[in-house]
Design a protein around this motif. Structure first.
Motif, PDB file in Angstrom:
ATOM      1  N   PRO A 172      -4.670   5.364   3.472  1.00 23.92           N
ATOM      2  CA  PRO A 172      -6.059   4.943   3.711  1.00 23.92           C
ATOM      3  C   PRO A 172      -6.909   4.976   2.438  1.00 23.92           C
ATOM      4  CG  PRO A 172      -5.340   6.422   5.449  1.00 23.92           C
ATOM      5  CD  PRO A 172      -4.284   6.463   4.381  1.00 23.92           C
ATOM      6  N   THR A 173      -6.675   5.992   1.595  1.00 23.90           N
ATOM      7  CA  THR A 173      -7.431   6.087   0.337  1.00 23.90           C
ATOM      8  C   THR A 173      -7.057   4.946  -0.600  1.00 23.90           C
ATOM      9  OG1 THR A 173      -7.533   8.497   0.532  1.00 23.90           O
ATOM     10  CG2 THR A 173      -7.961   7.563  -1.647  1.00 23.90           C
ATOM     11  N   VAL A 174      -5.759   4.654  -0.688  1.00 22.64           N
ATOM     12  CA  VAL A 174      -5.307   3.546  -1.535  1.00 22.64           C
ATOM     13  C   VAL A 174      -5.892   2.231  -1.030  1.00 22.64           C
ATOM     14  CG1 VAL A 174      -3.292   2.187  -2.245  1.00 22.64           C
ATOM     15  CG2 VAL A 174      -3.200   4.687  -2.311  1.00 22.64           C
ATOM     16  N   SER A 175      -5.894   2.030   0.284  1.00 22.50           N
ATOM     17  CA  SER A 175      -6.456   0.799   0.859  1.00 22.50           C
ATOM     18  C   SER A 175      -7.928   0.660   0.501  1.00 22.50           C
ATOM     19  CB  SER A 175      -6.285   0.798   2.384  1.00 22.50           C
ATOM     20  OG  SER A 175      -4.918   0.719   2.730  1.00 22.50           O
ATOM     21  N   HIS A 176      -8.651   1.768   0.538  1.00 21.91           N
ATOM     22  CA  HIS A 176     -10.070   1.732   0.161  1.00 21.91           C
ATOM     23  C   HIS A 176     -10.235   1.321  -1.298  1.00 21.91           C
ATOM     24  CE1 HIS A 176     -14.239   2.958  -0.408  1.00 21.91           C
ATOM     25  NE2 HIS A 176     -13.842   3.697  -1.426  1.00 21.91           N
ATOM     26  N   HIS A 177      -9.442   1.904  -2.192  1.00 19.38           N
ATOM     27  CA  HIS A 177      -9.532   1.557  -3.611  1.00 19.38           C
ATOM     28  C   HIS A 177      -9.156   0.091  -3.841  1.00 19.38           C
ATOM     29  CE1 HIS A 177     -10.547   5.499  -4.914  1.00 19.38           C
ATOM     30  NE2 HIS A 177      -9.359   6.049  -4.716  1.00 19.38           N
ATOM     31  N   LEU A 178      -8.134  -0.384  -3.157  1.00 19.05           N
ATOM     32  CA  LEU A 178      -7.724  -1.779  -3.306  1.00 19.05           C
ATOM     33  C   LEU A 178      -8.824  -2.727  -2.829  1.00 19.05           C
ATOM     34  CD1 LEU A 178      -4.008  -1.583  -2.101  1.00 19.05           C
ATOM     35  CD2 LEU A 178      -4.800  -1.988  -4.441  1.00 19.05           C
TER      36      LEU A 178
ATOM     37  N   VAL B 185       0.879   6.994  -6.855  1.00 21.07           N
ATOM     38  CA  VAL B 185      -0.326   7.691  -7.339  1.00 21.07           C
ATOM     39  C   VAL B 185      -0.626   8.957  -6.554  1.00 21.07           C
ATOM     40  CG1 VAL B 185      -1.351   5.579  -8.247  1.00 21.07           C
ATOM     41  CG2 VAL B 185      -1.829   6.246  -5.889  1.00 21.07           C
ATOM     42  N   ASP B 186       0.280   9.301  -5.607  1.00 23.30           N
ATOM     43  CA  ASP B 186       0.139  10.540  -4.833  1.00 23.30           C
ATOM     44  C   ASP B 186      -1.193  10.594  -4.076  1.00 23.30           C
ATOM     45  OD1 ASP B 186       1.101  12.931  -3.844  1.00 23.30           O
ATOM     46  OD2 ASP B 186       0.233  14.136  -5.462  1.00 23.30           O
ATOM     47  N   LEU B 187      -1.507   9.499  -3.408  1.00 27.42           N
ATOM     48  CA  LEU B 187      -2.702   9.439  -2.565  1.00 27.42           C
ATOM     49  C   LEU B 187      -2.296   8.942  -1.189  1.00 27.42           C
ATOM     50  CD1 LEU B 187      -5.270   7.716  -4.974  1.00 27.42           C
ATOM     51  CD2 LEU B 187      -5.267  10.126  -4.290  1.00 27.42           C
ATOM     52  N   GLY B 188      -3.110   9.207  -0.177  1.00 32.01           N
ATOM     53  CA  GLY B 188      -2.849   8.706   1.158  1.00 32.01           C
ATOM     54  C   GLY B 188      -3.059   7.201   1.231  1.00 32.01           C
TER      55      GLY B 188
ATOM     56  N   VAL C  20       0.842  -1.202   0.000  1.00 33.62           N
ATOM     57  CA  VAL C  20       0.000   0.000   0.000  1.00 33.62           C
ATOM     58  C   VAL C  20       0.877   1.253   0.000  1.00 33.62           C
ATOM     59  CG1 VAL C  20      -1.668   1.353   1.331  1.00 33.62           C
ATOM     60  CG2 VAL C  20      -1.973  -1.109   1.091  1.00 33.62           C
ATOM     61  N   GLY C  21       1.942   1.215   0.806  1.00 32.67           N
ATOM     62  CA  GLY C  21       2.819   2.376   0.871  1.00 32.67           C
ATOM     63  C   GLY C  21       3.471   2.700  -0.461  1.00 32.67           C
ATOM     64  N   GLU C  22       3.916   1.672  -1.170  1.00 36.62           N
ATOM     65  CA  GLU C  22       4.534   1.888  -2.482  1.00 36.62           C
ATOM     66  C   GLU C  22       3.521   2.467  -3.465  1.00 36.62           C
ATOM     67  OE1 GLU C  22       7.913  -1.650  -2.603  1.00 36.62           O
ATOM     68  OE2 GLU C  22       5.847  -2.112  -3.161  1.00 36.62           O
TER      69      GLU C  22
END
Length: 208
Positions: free
Chosen positions: A47-53, A42-45, A35-37
């Protein structure tokens, strides 16, 4: 194309109707990422990336691999192939059929170790013993995996084909991803090289 296929293509289209999720899917098609990578790419936080995933994983387009405390995401090749196949047949999707009567007696018959919250998750995501949709939240998804683990016999060794035969009637659309999730989340063990599979002892199932 049956009703579950119809629901699947609609859910996949909804999940992909977002520029950020499309960008994540393109990255994950190249290699595994944490998630961190992904957040850095994509220049997102996070938590936001985790939601999209979670949205992409819920519709079978992304899978998760656990390695200690690390979580690695990648494209689910079988799920992506299924989406392409369904999209090619989209004009054949029939009108929604009449509602089917659902029998949840098997859920009510589960043992006392299953809480009412667990049962509610099963009611919301299954119908007549089959999965109709996978939950996006990991806590709920674990309830589904825990239930699937009860379909396997303790102390029995299964071939990969036999594992698939257990899972396919429950979720034909992507039973391969379910098999992988059961292994990644510790409910099934697998020999090195994937020769035999067996149910993990309860005391070894940290997410039970």
């Amino acid at each position: 194309m049956n009703e579950r296929y119809r629901e699947n293509i609609l859910e996949m289209l909804k999940a992909l109707a977002d520029e950020s999720r499309l960008s994540l899917l393109r990255l994950l098609n190249e290699r595994e990422y944490t998630v961190g990578e992904l957040a850095g790419c994509v220049d997102l936080g996070e938590p936001t990336v985790s939601h999209h995933l979670a949205r992409l994983r819920n519709v079978g387009l992304v899978t998760l691999r656990m390695a200690g405390s690390q979580r690695f995401y990648r494209v689910n090749e079988s799920g992506l192939a299924r989406f392409k196949r369904l999209a090619a047949e989209i004009e054949q999707i029939p009108p929604a059929p009449e509602p089917v009567e659902v029998d949840n007696d098997w859920i009510e018959a589960l043992g006392p170790e299953w809480s009412e919250e667990d049962r509610q998750v099963l009611r919301a995501h299954t119908a007549n013993g089959q999965i109709v949709r996978l939950p996006s939240k990991e806590k709920k998804r674990i309830v589904i995996l825990r239930w699937l683990a009860t379909l396997f016999e303790p102390d029995r060794r299964y071939t990969e084909t036999e594992v698939n035969e257990v899972l396919k009637p429950v979720y034909e659309e992507d039973y391969v991803a379910l098999r992988r999730d059961l292994i990644d989340m510790g409910y099934l063990r697998r020999e090195r090289g994937g020769g035999r599979y067996w149910l993990a002892p309860v005391e070894e199932t940290t997410l039970a």
